[in-house]
Design a protein around this motif. Structure first.
Motif, PDB file in Angstrom:
ATOM      1  N   ALA A  56       0.837  -1.211   0.000  1.00  0.00           N
ATOM      2  CA  ALA A  56       0.000   0.000   0.000  1.00  0.00           C
ATOM      3  C   ALA A  56       0.865   1.251   0.000  1.00  0.00           C
ATOM      4  CB  ALA A  56      -0.929  -0.008   1.213  1.00  0.00           C
ATOM      5  N   VAL A  57       1.933   1.253   0.803  1.00  0.00           N
ATOM      6  CA  VAL A  57       2.830   2.408   0.867  1.00  0.00           C
ATOM      7  C   VAL A  57       3.524   2.620  -0.479  1.00  0.00           C
ATOM      8  CG1 VAL A  57       4.984   3.250   1.883  1.00  0.00           C
ATOM      9  CG2 VAL A  57       3.196   2.301   3.348  1.00  0.00           C
ATOM     10  N   VAL A  58       3.979   1.553  -1.098  1.00  0.00           N
ATOM     11  CA  VAL A  58       4.643   1.663  -2.405  1.00  0.00           C
ATOM     12  C   VAL A  58       3.684   2.293  -3.421  1.00  0.00           C
ATOM     13  CG1 VAL A  58       5.542   0.340  -4.360  1.00  0.00           C
ATOM     14  CG2 VAL A  58       6.280  -0.207  -2.035  1.00  0.00           C
ATOM     15  N   PHE A  59       2.443   1.824  -3.446  1.00  0.00           N
ATOM     16  CA  PHE A  59       1.458   2.371  -4.382  1.00  0.00           C
ATOM     17  C   PHE A  59       1.221   3.861  -4.121  1.00  0.00           C
ATOM     18  CE2 PHE A  59      -3.066   3.553  -4.872  1.00  0.00           C
ATOM     19  CZ  PHE A  59      -3.128   3.566  -6.261  1.00  0.00           C
ATOM     20  N   LEU A  60       1.024   4.225  -2.847  1.00  0.00           N
ATOM     21  CA  LEU A  60       0.729   5.614  -2.511  1.00  0.00           C
ATOM     22  C   LEU A  60       1.897   6.534  -2.849  1.00  0.00           C
ATOM     23  CD1 LEU A  60      -1.122   5.077   0.878  1.00  0.00           C
ATOM     24  CD2 LEU A  60      -2.120   6.007  -1.212  1.00  0.00           C
ATOM     25  N   LEU A  61       3.114   6.115  -2.531  1.00  0.00           N
ATOM     26  CA  LEU A  61       4.270   6.951  -2.835  1.00  0.00           C
ATOM     27  C   LEU A  61       4.461   7.097  -4.348  1.00  0.00           C
ATOM     28  CD1 LEU A  61       6.914   5.847  -0.174  1.00  0.00           C
ATOM     29  CD2 LEU A  61       5.477   7.887  -0.183  1.00  0.00           C
ATOM     30  N   HIS A  62       4.246   6.018  -5.070  1.00  0.00           N
ATOM     31  CA  HIS A  62       4.369   6.086  -6.531  1.00  0.00           C
ATOM     32  C   HIS A  62       3.318   7.032  -7.112  1.00  0.00           C
ATOM     33  CE1 HIS A  62       5.268   4.852 -10.619  1.00  0.00           C
ATOM     34  NE2 HIS A  62       3.972   4.707 -10.823  1.00  0.00           N
ATOM     35  N   LEU A  63       2.099   6.971  -6.589  1.00  0.00           N
ATOM     36  CA  LEU A  63       1.017   7.810  -7.103  1.00  0.00           C
ATOM     37  C   LEU A  63       1.191   9.270  -6.723  1.00  0.00           C
ATOM     38  CD1 LEU A  63      -1.828   7.912  -8.485  1.00  0.00           C
ATOM     39  CD2 LEU A  63      -2.794   7.591  -6.193  1.00  0.00           C
ATOM     40  N   LEU A  64       1.610   9.531  -5.471  1.00  0.00           N
ATOM     41  CA  LEU A  64       1.604  10.891  -4.945  1.00  0.00           C
ATOM     42  C   LEU A  64       2.941  11.617  -5.072  1.00  0.00           C
ATOM     43  CD1 LEU A  64      -0.449  10.225  -1.681  1.00  0.00           C
ATOM     44  CD2 LEU A  64      -1.297  11.157  -3.842  1.00  0.00           C
ATOM     45  N   VAL A  65       4.042  10.896  -4.948  1.00  0.00           N
ATOM     46  CA  VAL A  65       5.356  11.545  -4.906  1.00  0.00           C
ATOM     47  C   VAL A  65       6.097  11.428  -6.232  1.00  0.00           C
ATOM     48  CG1 VAL A  65       7.615  11.556  -3.746  1.00  0.00           C
ATOM     49  CG2 VAL A  65       5.528  11.158  -2.416  1.00  0.00           C
ATOM     50  N   ASP A  66       5.953  10.319  -6.911  1.00  0.00           N
ATOM     51  CA  ASP A  66       6.704  10.121  -8.155  1.00  0.00           C
ATOM     52  C   ASP A  66       6.433  11.218  -9.191  1.00  0.00           C
ATOM     53  OD1 ASP A  66       8.550   8.379  -9.682  1.00  0.00           O
ATOM     54  OD2 ASP A  66       6.822   8.167 -11.017  1.00  0.00           O
ATOM     55  N   PRO A  67       5.172  11.691  -9.365  1.00  0.00           N
ATOM     56  CA  PRO A  67       4.961  12.790 -10.326  1.00  0.00           C
ATOM     57  C   PRO A  67       5.723  14.056  -9.958  1.00  0.00           C
ATOM     58  CG  PRO A  67       2.873  11.726  -9.797  1.00  0.00           C
ATOM     59  CD  PRO A  67       3.888  11.179  -8.844  1.00  0.00           C
ATOM     60  N   LEU A  68       5.861  14.347  -8.658  1.00  0.00           N
ATOM     61  CA  LEU A  68       6.648  15.506  -8.227  1.00  0.00           C
ATOM     62  C   LEU A  68       8.114  15.341  -8.622  1.00  0.00           C
ATOM     63  CD1 LEU A  68       5.329  16.316  -4.630  1.00  0.00           C
ATOM     64  CD2 LEU A  68       5.307  17.841  -6.609  1.00  0.00           C
ATOM     65  N   ALA A  69       8.639  14.134  -8.380  1.00  0.00           N
ATOM     66  CA  ALA A  69      10.047  13.881  -8.704  1.00  0.00           C
ATOM     67  C   ALA A  69      10.287  14.034 -10.198  1.00  0.00           C
ATOM     68  CB  ALA A  69      10.435  12.476  -8.233  1.00  0.00           C
ATOM     69  N   ARG A  70       9.382  13.493 -11.015  1.00  0.00           N
ATOM     70  CA  ARG A  70       9.557  13.580 -12.464  1.00  0.00           C
ATOM     71  C   ARG A  70       9.432  15.021 -12.957  1.00  0.00           C
ATOM     72  NH1 ARG A  70       5.486  11.107 -14.803  1.00  0.00           N
ATOM     73  NH2 ARG A  70       4.462  10.147 -13.011  1.00  0.00           N
ATOM     74  N   ARG A  71       8.457  15.757 -12.405  1.00  0.00           N
ATOM     75  CA  ARG A  71       8.257  17.139 -12.862  1.00  0.00           C
ATOM     76  C   ARG A  71       9.455  18.027 -12.546  1.00  0.00           C
ATOM     77  NH1 ARG A  71       5.179  20.966 -14.701  1.00  0.00           N
ATOM     78  NH2 ARG A  71       5.320  23.057 -13.781  1.00  0.00           N
ATOM     79  N   HIS A  72      10.047  17.838 -11.379  1.00  0.00           N
ATOM     80  CA  HIS A  72      11.135  18.723 -10.947  1.00  0.00           C
ATOM     81  C   HIS A  72      12.514  18.161 -11.280  1.00  0.00           C
ATOM     82  CE1 HIS A  72       8.657  21.692  -8.828  1.00  0.00           C
ATOM     83  NE2 HIS A  72       7.877  20.685  -8.523  1.00  0.00           N
ATOM     84  N   GLY A  73      12.551  17.031 -11.970  1.00  0.00           N
ATOM     85  CA  GLY A  73      13.831  16.483 -12.401  1.00  0.00           C
ATOM     86  C   GLY A  73      14.663  15.893 -11.289  1.00  0.00           C
ATOM     87  N   TRP A  74      14.003  15.457 -10.209  1.00  0.00           N
ATOM     88  CA  TRP A  74      14.734  14.856  -9.098  1.00  0.00           C
ATOM     89  C   TRP A  74      15.054  13.399  -9.418  1.00  0.00           C
ATOM     90  CZ3 TRP A  74      10.388  16.394  -5.160  1.00  0.00           C
ATOM     91  CH2 TRP A  74      10.350  17.788  -5.037  1.00  0.00           C
ATOM     92  N   SER A  75      16.059  12.885  -8.734  1.00  0.00           N
ATOM     93  CA  SER A  75      16.316  11.444  -8.785  1.00  0.00           C
ATOM     94  C   SER A  75      15.118  10.725  -8.184  1.00  0.00           C
ATOM     95  CB  SER A  75      17.577  11.113  -7.975  1.00  0.00           C
ATOM     96  OG  SER A  75      17.666   9.724  -7.757  1.00  0.00           O
ATOM     97  N   ARG A  76      14.477   9.881  -8.975  1.00  0.00           N
ATOM     98  CA  ARG A  76      13.212   9.290  -8.516  1.00  0.00           C
ATOM     99  C   ARG A  76      13.418   8.345  -7.339  1.00  0.00           C
ATOM    100  NH1 ARG A  76      10.478   7.172 -13.903  1.00  0.00           N
ATOM    101  NH2 ARG A  76       8.754   6.658 -12.489  1.00  0.00           N
ATOM    102  N   TRP A  77      14.458   7.518  -7.389  1.00  0.00           N
ATOM    103  CA  TRP A  77      14.670   6.580  -6.288  1.00  0.00           C
ATOM    104  C   TRP A  77      14.987   7.335  -4.994  1.00  0.00           C
ATOM    105  CZ3 TRP A  77      18.690   6.039  -2.944  1.00  0.00           C
ATOM    106  CH2 TRP A  77      19.916   6.609  -3.292  1.00  0.00           C
ATOM    107  N   TYR A  78      15.764   8.433  -5.141  1.00  0.00           N
ATOM    108  CA  TYR A  78      16.151   9.203  -3.955  1.00  0.00           C
ATOM    109  C   TYR A  78      14.943   9.930  -3.360  1.00  0.00           C
ATOM    110  CZ  TYR A  78      19.022  12.358  -1.094  1.00  0.00           C
ATOM    111  OH  TYR A  78      19.590  13.051  -0.053  1.00  0.00           O
ATOM    112  N   ALA A  79      14.113  10.510  -4.218  1.00  0.00           N
ATOM    113  CA  ALA A  79      12.911  11.200  -3.738  1.00  0.00           C
ATOM    114  C   ALA A  79      11.966  10.239  -3.038  1.00  0.00           C
ATOM    115  CB  ALA A  79      12.199  11.885  -4.906  1.00  0.00           C
TER     116      ALA A  79
END
Length: 408
Positions: free
Chosen positions: A93-116
């Motif tokens: 559940a945590v993996v799904f939520l983080l992927h849904l909620l945080v991963d778009p932020l990381a991609r938009r701002h050019g952050w390292s996705r694994w690190y974010a």
């Protein structure tokens, strides 16, 4: 040391610090709630009354029969495998939520996705509600994930939107607030799907277990003593605040007035978010409102605030915030996060007399109220980071919806 090496060291250091803190600080709950699920469902499978079984200190199963039916695999597992299964499902559940909620932020701002995602996971693990959910063996994060499946479906224009909220409401009553969100924002098809899913799940189990269904809806559902004292400091809802003012005779009229005020503010803000196409703020605001209006919101239920913290963080980007509104949200967000990590309310577990006691014992309620009032709900009160975040998510969802439509 290169950038990747420094990031690895940072993550390892945070994980180690968190692991040590969780291991040595008081507050582990001994898997109490998963023990209730395991004991009650096992008793039910062996022919007993689902709502008759209790722990030695009097706690019993408090969810609808559909929840018990969903937990039937527990009856085939021993104690420790049950704990492991609960932890694995919570992790998913945590993996799904983080992927849904945080991963778009990381991609938009050019952050390292694994690190974010690693940093977000550490920040999440530091929260008192998350620590309690895991150490109680609760189902809260699973329910949050189930409801947020609907966010994922809505952003993609899927006809299945509503199924997640419907199933979550059949497991536990609090997520039914998200069906209210779909109605208030005019998502009629999704709302009908959610209501139909809840009714279908409940009716199917009622046909298979009529006695348990009758007991729940005529007795257990209305017996607040089954879940604990309303005035107990862990109850961080509006009714908890009112009950701590007068534990013997809580003023229900005051509580209802507060609930009406919260519902009106919530409805106004989610409509505004919907007009701006800001589904994520709408969902986040609904989770916050659910915690406030529910008669009982134990500390571990406050995981419903997690998406709101992400939305609040997104509204302060790029960092450091450049405008006054974003800086104010940043200060509120950092303060709220620190309070939710602190376990402050437990300081007043043995008494909350005086002004300091009143403020401290209800600290998490104040955080919820602040989030309901200050979470961005549309372009006018959102920072550049949040506007970009919602526009990016909306664009991705719209593109996928068009692709699906063309495939049909």
């Amino acid at each position: 040391m290169n950038t990747t090496g420094r990031r690895v060291v940072t993550v390892v250091g945070l994980v180690t610090a968190l692991a040590v803190a969780i291991a040595v600080l008081p507050g582990h709950r001994g898997w109490f709630d998963v023990g209730v699920y395991h004991g009650a469902v096992g008793h039910w499978v062996r022919g007993g009354d689902l709502y008759e079984w209790t722990t030695p200190n009097g706690y019993g199963f408090t969810y609808p029969p559909f929840a018990a039916a969903s937990m039937l695999p527990m009856a085939a597992l021993a104690w420790y495998p049950t704990i492991v299964a609960n932890l694995l499902l919570t992790a998913l559940a945590v993996v799904f939520l983080l992927h849904l909620l945080v991963d778009p932020l990381a991609r938009r701002h050019g952050w390292s996705r694994w690190y974010a995602l690693a940093l977000a996971c550490c920040l999440l693990a530091g929260l008192n509600p998350v620590r309690d959910t895991i150490s109680f063996g609760q189902v809260n994060l699973l329910l949050v994930a189930l409801v947020y499946v609907d966010l994922w479906l809505l952003e993609r224009g899927s006809r299945l939107a509503g199924v997640g909220s419907g199933l979550a409401a059949a497991v536990k009553l609090t997520p039914a607030v998200f069906i209210g969100y779909l109605l208030v924002t005019g998502r009629w098809r999704a709302a009908a799907t959610a209501i139909g899913t809840t009714v279908a799940a409940t009716v199917v189990v009622a046909a298979l277990a009529p006695d348990a269904t009758r007991t729940f809806f005529t007795e257990a559902m209305w017996d607040t003593d089954r879940v604990g004292r309303l005035a107990y400091v862990s109850n961080q809802s509006l009714l908890g605040v009112v009950a701590r003012l007068d534990p013997v005779h809580p003023d229900r009229r005051l509580w209802l007035m507060l609930v009406v005020a919260v519902v009106l503010l919530w409805a106004t803000r989610v409509r505004r978010a919907m007009r701006a196409g800001d589904e994520r703020s709408g969902f986040a605001l609904t989770g916050v409102a659910a915690c406030l209006v529910s008669p009982v919101t134990w500390v571990h239920h406050l995981v419903w605030l997690l998406p709101g913290l992400v939305v609040l963080a997104a509204s302060t980007l790029p960092w450091p915030p450049v405008d006054a509104a974003a800086r104010r949200r940043a200060r509120v967000g950092i303060a709220g996060y620190a309070v939710l990590c602190s376990g402050l309310v437990w300081v007043f577990a043995n008494g909350s007399a005086g002004l300091l006691g009143f403020v401290g014992a209800n600290a998490y309620v104040w955080v919820s109220v602040g989030m309901l009032a200050l979470l961005p709900a549309g372009r006018a009160d959102a920072g550049e980071g949040h506007r970009g975040f919602t526009e990016h998510c909306g664009a991705v969802g719209a593109t996928r919806a068009v692709v699906v439509d063309r495939q049909r």
